[in-house]
Write a protein that holds these residues in place. Sequence first.
Motif, PDB file in Angstrom:
ATOM      1  N   ARG A 112       0.844  -1.206   0.000  1.00 46.12           N
ATOM      2  CA  ARG A 112       0.000   0.000   0.000  1.00 46.12           C
ATOM      3  C   ARG A 112       0.874   1.248   0.000  1.00 46.12           C
ATOM      4  NH1 ARG A 112      -3.429  -3.000   3.333  1.00 46.12           N
ATOM      5  NH2 ARG A 112      -2.454  -2.224   5.233  1.00 46.12           N
ATOM      6  N   ALA A 113       1.917   1.257   0.813  1.00 42.25           N
ATOM      7  CA  ALA A 113       2.820   2.410   0.886  1.00 42.25           C
ATOM      8  C   ALA A 113       3.526   2.629  -0.451  1.00 42.25           C
ATOM      9  CB  ALA A 113       3.831   2.208   2.009  1.00 42.25           C
ATOM     10  N   GLN A 114       3.913   1.543  -1.128  1.00 41.71           N
ATOM     11  CA  GLN A 114       4.545   1.657  -2.445  1.00 41.71           C
ATOM     12  C   GLN A 114       3.582   2.283  -3.444  1.00 41.71           C
ATOM     13  OE1 GLN A 114       5.826  -2.483  -3.145  1.00 41.71           O
ATOM     14  NE2 GLN A 114       7.803  -1.621  -3.732  1.00 41.71           N
ATOM     15  N   LYS A 115       2.322   1.857  -3.383  1.00 42.99           N
ATOM     16  CA  LYS A 115       1.309   2.380  -4.305  1.00 42.99           C
ATOM     17  C   LYS A 115       1.113   3.879  -4.080  1.00 42.99           C
ATOM     18  CE  LYS A 115      -3.313   1.570  -6.030  1.00 42.99           C
ATOM     19  NZ  LYS A 115      -4.660   1.620  -5.587  1.00 42.99           N
ATOM     20  N   VAL A 116       1.009   4.291  -2.820  1.00 43.83           N
ATOM     21  CA  VAL A 116       0.843   5.712  -2.495  1.00 43.83           C
ATOM     22  C   VAL A 116       2.051   6.504  -2.985  1.00 43.83           C
ATOM     23  CG1 VAL A 116       0.755   7.358  -0.578  1.00 43.83           C
ATOM     24  CG2 VAL A 116      -0.728   5.339  -0.559  1.00 43.83           C
ATOM     25  N   GLU A 117       3.256   5.978  -2.750  1.00 44.08           N
ATOM     26  CA  GLU A 117       4.478   6.652  -3.181  1.00 44.08           C
ATOM     27  C   GLU A 117       4.529   6.773  -4.705  1.00 44.08           C
ATOM     28  OE1 GLU A 117       8.937   6.295  -1.611  1.00 44.08           O
ATOM     29  OE2 GLU A 117       8.370   4.601  -2.888  1.00 44.08           O
ATOM     30  N   ARG A 118       4.163   5.701  -5.419  1.00 41.10           N
ATOM     31  CA  ARG A 118       4.153   5.701  -6.881  1.00 41.10           C
ATOM     32  C   ARG A 118       3.146   6.726  -7.421  1.00 41.10           C
ATOM     33  NH1 ARG A 118       4.178   0.630  -7.306  1.00 41.10           N
ATOM     34  NH2 ARG A 118       1.936   0.329  -7.226  1.00 41.10           N
ATOM     35  N   GLU A 119       1.949   6.749  -6.818  1.00 39.29           N
ATOM     36  CA  GLU A 119       0.921   7.699  -7.263  1.00 39.29           C
ATOM     37  C   GLU A 119       1.363   9.135  -7.014  1.00 39.29           C
ATOM     38  OE1 GLU A 119      -2.497   6.286  -5.150  1.00 39.29           O
ATOM     39  OE2 GLU A 119      -2.935   4.751  -6.659  1.00 39.29           O
ATOM     40  N   ALA A 120       2.008   9.404  -5.881  1.00 38.69           N
ATOM     41  CA  ALA A 120       2.492  10.749  -5.577  1.00 38.69           C
ATOM     42  C   ALA A 120       3.563  11.162  -6.578  1.00 38.69           C
ATOM     43  CB  ALA A 120       3.036  10.807  -4.154  1.00 38.69           C
ATOM     44  N   SER A 121       4.429  10.239  -6.938  1.00 41.59           N
ATOM     45  CA  SER A 121       5.486  10.514  -7.905  1.00 41.59           C
ATOM     46  C   SER A 121       4.889  10.813  -9.281  1.00 41.59           C
ATOM     47  CB  SER A 121       6.426   9.316  -7.984  1.00 41.59           C
ATOM     48  OG  SER A 121       7.410   9.531  -8.963  1.00 41.59           O
ATOM     49  N   GLU A 122       3.884  10.036  -9.679  1.00 39.62           N
ATOM     50  CA  GLU A 122       3.217  10.268 -10.968  1.00 39.62           C
ATOM     51  C   GLU A 122       2.524  11.622 -10.977  1.00 39.62           C
ATOM     52  OE1 GLU A 122       0.705   6.849 -11.424  1.00 39.62           O
ATOM     53  OE2 GLU A 122       2.404   5.530 -11.859  1.00 39.62           O
ATOM     54  N   LEU A 123       1.906  11.998  -9.864  1.00 38.03           N
ATOM     55  CA  LEU A 123       1.233  13.293  -9.762  1.00 38.03           C
ATOM     56  C   LEU A 123       2.242  14.431  -9.899  1.00 38.03           C
ATOM     57  CD1 LEU A 123      -1.323  14.938  -9.270  1.00 38.03           C
ATOM     58  CD2 LEU A 123      -0.906  14.713  -6.814  1.00 38.03           C
ATOM     59  N   ARG A 124       3.412  14.292  -9.242  1.00 34.34           N
ATOM     60  CA  ARG A 124       4.453  15.320  -9.367  1.00 34.34           C
ATOM     61  C   ARG A 124       4.895  15.463 -10.815  1.00 34.34           C
ATOM     62  NH1 ARG A 124       6.170  13.043  -4.477  1.00 34.34           N
ATOM     63  NH2 ARG A 124       7.675  11.714  -5.535  1.00 34.34           N
ATOM     64  N   GLY A 125       5.057  14.333 -11.515  1.00 36.04           N
ATOM     65  CA  GLY A 125       5.450  14.366 -12.924  1.00 36.04           C
ATOM     66  C   GLY A 125       4.399  15.033 -13.787  1.00 36.04           C
ATOM     67  N   THR A 126       3.139  14.740 -13.518  1.00 30.78           N
ATOM     68  CA  THR A 126       2.037  15.341 -14.269  1.00 30.78           C
ATOM     69  C   THR A 126       1.989  16.844 -14.032  1.00 30.78           C
ATOM     70  OG1 THR A 126       0.770  13.297 -14.082  1.00 30.78           O
ATOM     71  CG2 THR A 126      -0.464  15.271 -14.633  1.00 30.78           C
ATOM     72  N   MET A 127       2.146  17.250 -12.780  1.00 31.43           N
ATOM     73  CA  MET A 127       2.118  18.679 -12.453  1.00 31.43           C
ATOM     74  C   MET A 127       3.293  19.407 -13.110  1.00 31.43           C
ATOM     75  SD  MET A 127      -0.598  19.136 -10.844  1.00 31.43           S
ATOM     76  CE  MET A 127      -0.396  20.803 -10.282  1.00 31.43           C
ATOM     77  N   ARG A 128       4.448  18.771 -13.154  1.00 31.05           N
ATOM     78  CA  ARG A 128       5.624  19.378 -13.781  1.00 31.05           C
ATOM     79  C   ARG A 128       5.358  19.611 -15.266  1.00 31.05           C
ATOM     80  NH1 ARG A 128       9.281  15.690 -12.405  1.00 31.05           N
ATOM     81  NH2 ARG A 128       9.398  16.505 -10.307  1.00 31.05           N
ATOM     82  N   LYS A 129       4.754  18.624 -15.931  1.00 36.25           N
ATOM     83  CA  LYS A 129       4.448  18.761 -17.364  1.00 36.25           C
ATOM     84  C   LYS A 129       3.437  19.875 -17.592  1.00 36.25           C
ATOM     85  CE  LYS A 129       5.432  14.019 -18.668  1.00 36.25           C
ATOM     86  NZ  LYS A 129       4.865  12.722 -18.986  1.00 36.25           N
ATOM     87  N   ARG A 130       2.450  19.980 -16.723  1.00 31.83           N
ATOM     88  CA  ARG A 130       1.429  21.026 -16.872  1.00 31.83           C
ATOM     89  C   ARG A 130       2.032  22.412 -16.686  1.00 31.83           C
ATOM     90  NH1 ARG A 130      -3.708  18.546 -13.529  1.00 31.83           N
ATOM     91  NH2 ARG A 130      -4.149  16.864 -14.975  1.00 31.83           N
ATOM     92  N   MET A 131       3.062  22.515 -15.847  1.00 27.39           N
ATOM     93  CA  MET A 131       3.647  23.807 -15.549  1.00 27.39           C
ATOM     94  C   MET A 131       4.728  24.220 -16.561  1.00 27.39           C
ATOM     95  SD  MET A 131       1.815  24.641 -13.097  1.00 27.39           S
ATOM     96  CE  MET A 131       2.437  25.929 -12.080  1.00 27.39           C
ATOM     97  N   GLU A 132       5.151  23.295 -17.427  1.00 33.11           N
ATOM     98  CA  GLU A 132       6.215  23.598 -18.384  1.00 33.11           C
ATOM     99  C   GLU A 132       5.859  24.762 -19.293  1.00 33.11           C
ATOM    100  OE1 GLU A 132       7.223  20.017 -20.432  1.00 33.11           O
ATOM    101  OE2 GLU A 132       8.412  19.257 -18.752  1.00 33.11           O
TER     102      GLU A 132
END
Length: 128
Positions: free
Chosen positions: A103-123
């Motif tokens: 469960r902790a791995q899943k939460v960490e993976r989802e948070a990482s994906e969200l950061r990547g998505t936000m970075r792309k949106r802000m480019e």
Amino acid sequence: MSWAGPEDIYLSTSLASYLDRKLLVLLRDGRKLMGTLRSFDQFANAVLEGACERVIVGEQYCDIPLGLYVIRGENVVLIGELDTEREELPPHMIRVSEAEIKRAQKVEREASELRGTMRKRMEFLDFD
């Protein structure tokens, strides 16, 4: 017939010194395996007995049992002996169940994906 160069001799000699010892093996995909080295070949293919995968998320960890495990040498990044006399982890680390670490791995993976998505949106805001 191929000739074994000096580097082949050093590889086999160094792995031979690890036979029947508890090792940590870091793989290319980031997994960390621990177990007792029982066999290896000239390609660093290795057999670990009593192997487990150590999963660490933040301050939580879990050792997932794997049993007898064959590792293909091309996936090995690092092999090191574990000191059985020393504590392996800092005292603040908390051992959790396999379900909890997943469960902790899943939460960490989802948070990482969200950061990547936000970075792309802000480019698009980068005007340089």
